[in-house]
Scaffold this active site. Sequence first.
Site, mmCIF file in Angstrom:
data_model
loop_
_atom_site.group_PDB
_atom_site.id
_atom_site.type_symbol
_atom_site.label_atom_id
_atom_site.label_comp_id
_atom_site.label_asym_id
_atom_site.label_seq_id
_atom_site.Cartn_x
_atom_site.Cartn_y
_atom_site.Cartn_z
ATOM 1 N N ASN A 100 0.791 -1.240 0.000
ATOM 2 C CA ASN A 100 0.000 0.000 0.000
ATOM 3 C C ASN A 100 0.820 1.285 0.000
ATOM 4 O O ASN A 100 0.435 2.263 -0.617
ATOM 5 C CB ASN A 100 -0.983 -0.015 1.178
ATOM 6 C CG ASN A 100 -0.292 -0.153 2.512
ATOM 7 O OD1 ASN A 100 0.801 -0.705 2.608
ATOM 8 N ND2 ASN A 100 -0.908 0.346 3.548
ATOM 9 N N LEU A 160 15.545 -16.858 17.509
ATOM 10 C CA LEU A 160 16.003 -15.827 18.449
ATOM 11 C C LEU A 160 16.477 -14.570 17.749
ATOM 12 O O LEU A 160 17.577 -14.082 17.978
ATOM 13 C CB LEU A 160 17.123 -16.391 19.339
ATOM 14 C CG LEU A 160 16.661 -17.434 20.330
ATOM 15 C CD1 LEU A 160 17.839 -17.998 21.106
ATOM 16 C CD2 LEU A 160 15.633 -16.848 21.288
ATOM 17 N N GLU A 208 8.566 2.500 14.282
ATOM 18 C CA GLU A 208 9.363 2.999 13.174
ATOM 19 C C GLU A 208 9.396 4.517 13.308
ATOM 20 O O GLU A 208 8.489 5.113 13.874
ATOM 21 C CB GLU A 208 8.764 2.579 11.835
ATOM 22 C CG GLU A 208 8.780 1.065 11.698
ATOM 23 C CD GLU A 208 8.735 0.558 10.255
ATOM 24 O OE1 GLU A 208 7.788 0.880 9.541
ATOM 25 O OE2 GLU A 208 9.673 -0.171 9.870
ATOM 26 N N GLU A 240 4.982 -3.868 11.984
ATOM 27 C CA GLU A 240 3.916 -2.855 11.943
ATOM 28 C C GLU A 240 2.781 -3.490 11.165
ATOM 29 O O GLU A 240 2.926 -3.812 9.982
ATOM 30 C CB GLU A 240 4.448 -1.586 11.280
ATOM 31 C CG GLU A 240 3.557 -0.380 11.500
ATOM 32 C CD GLU A 240 2.865 0.047 10.245
ATOM 33 O OE1 GLU A 240 1.625 -0.119 10.180
ATOM 34 O OE2 GLU A 240 3.539 0.526 9.313
ATOM 35 N N CYS A 279 -3.015 1.526 6.856
ATOM 36 C CA CYS A 279 -3.201 0.877 8.152
ATOM 37 C C CYS A 279 -3.432 1.907 9.253
ATOM 38 O O CYS A 279 -4.001 1.598 10.287
ATOM 39 C CB CYS A 279 -2.027 -0.033 8.475
ATOM 40 S SG CYS A 279 -0.454 0.739 8.189
ATOM 41 N N GLU A 321 -10.252 -5.157 9.701
ATOM 42 C CA GLU A 321 -9.698 -4.150 8.795
ATOM 43 C C GLU A 321 -10.244 -4.403 7.387
ATOM 44 O O GLU A 321 -10.010 -5.473 6.831
ATOM 45 C CB GLU A 321 -8.178 -4.340 8.828
ATOM 46 C CG GLU A 321 -7.384 -3.315 8.149
ATOM 47 C CD GLU A 321 -5.891 -3.647 8.217
ATOM 48 O OE1 GLU A 321 -5.112 -2.736 8.422
ATOM 49 O OE2 GLU A 321 -5.514 -4.828 8.027
#
Length: 504
Positions: A161, A253, A468, A259, A293, A391
């Site tokens: 997107n 690990l 972020e 996000e 989002c 969503e």
Amino acid sequence: MVAMTLPSHLQHAQHWIDGRETPSSGDQRIDVINPANQSVIASTPAGTIADVDTAVSAAQRAFRAGSWSRISGRERAAVLLRAAAALRQQADQLAQVESMDVGKPISFATAVDVNTAAETYEYAAALAQQLDGAVRRTPLPAHAYTQREPLGVVAAITPFNFPLILSTTKIAFALAAGNTIVHKPAEDTPLSALFVARILTEAGVPDGVYNLVTGYGREIGEHLVTHPDVAKVAFTGSSTTGAHLAELAGRHLRPLTAELGGNAANIVFADADVEQAIQTTISAFVFNTGQFCMGGPRLLVQRDLLEPMLEALAAALPHVPLGDPSQPETVIGPVATSRQREKIASAVKQAVDAGATLVTGGQALDLDGGLYFQPTVLTGVDNSAEAVQEEIFGPVLTVQAFDTEAEAIELANSTRYGLAAGVQTTDISRAHRVADALEAGIVWVNSWSMLDPAMPFGGVKDSGWGRENGPEQMESYTRTKSVIIALAPDPEGQASNAAEGEVQ
Ligand code: ADP
């Protein structure tokens, strides 16, 4: 439709590995479709496991060679600033690429996507120069300090997107910190990443530091995430894929930032500036054709304003310019893929079948064969309905009324997501109270979607892990090493100030 031509190297694209175009070891290709008319505009390799191995080896070699990871932050900053300048110089071309690939209105692709990408490189360049450690004064007979180091090879996986922005938030910060990268963009929208790959190399990013492999997530993404030489995973995409990748990364690990999905509430109180609240509500759910989002697809409106808001939305939305994304006046372009449009249509149908009232919109439109969907408003939806809880990722708004501030907060926090939220009010105390109570990584008051590379974003609950942007993101691309240097006692038995770290 205004004819635009893609640069020839994008039309039959190759991977970008070790600073050059690199053919795939396989011969499968993926068509890239322009959603404004569904024509095939390019193709990219459907990368193979062997291609990922080649890219990770290049990135690991480059990291170990140290020509990026071990130079000073100031030298890296100079390169990132050259990349930002090149993005600005080639802004028109890059915006056209992004617009043709994703269906973004050209005005937004230029003002938002390309501009934000350039600003992000500039901001990351500034942070690259501040990667300092600290001298710690301890009771130890030692000189003790910390230093921050890059992690190694970062695997970046990005969605369809906002291909340019969401790739840049990973690449610019990972590079600023001295990491090397293997990037897999979304299979549907890989073109801006291919465009930028060349810019990075031309700006002076050493060969092997940034590598790009195109292909399907399931076929090569998982191999990338679990590759033994990958030190960190940076992912943006759906919550389902994010949870799966978190599990894989956990097994190895390996730190992961994710996000993920969102379906933010936009709360309009009766004391809001109503004109502004209507404009904000519209832009919050139609921006990027709702494929955002951090968009605001859930309008919560205080009961007195419910009818006036519904009337205003029904009157205004049919006039929001929808159509050819290459036209400067276009605000709503097509959705990015036919799969996405089918999902939107089916979510709207399901909501109406379940009793929701369609206030406006609700139809797919086939102008020029493009993948358009009318901006759609639904009311009379139960809070437990899928249209509210999940969503939809299209230009669809659900509207619910509330009576009290407490009820608004409860409704806003009632889904499994928590990426963004908005509050429209002229009461400053209320703005702070509600912002504090909302379960979201970012809260906008009297606006929507103001973003800046200095301001972190990311999720709570199923919207993800980590942040972020901002210094917070630099933290996640570095690790701290403590260095403790024992100091021999003064042979003449004198107290030494130097041992306490004091500068004379
Ligand atoms: P959406 O398409 O809804 O944005 P996805 O999570 O499906 O979200 O895709 C986001 C990115 O993740 C894309 O680059 C896609 O190729 C990649 N991807 C999808 N599934 C996987 C997977 N199983 N492993 C690794 N990457 C994946």
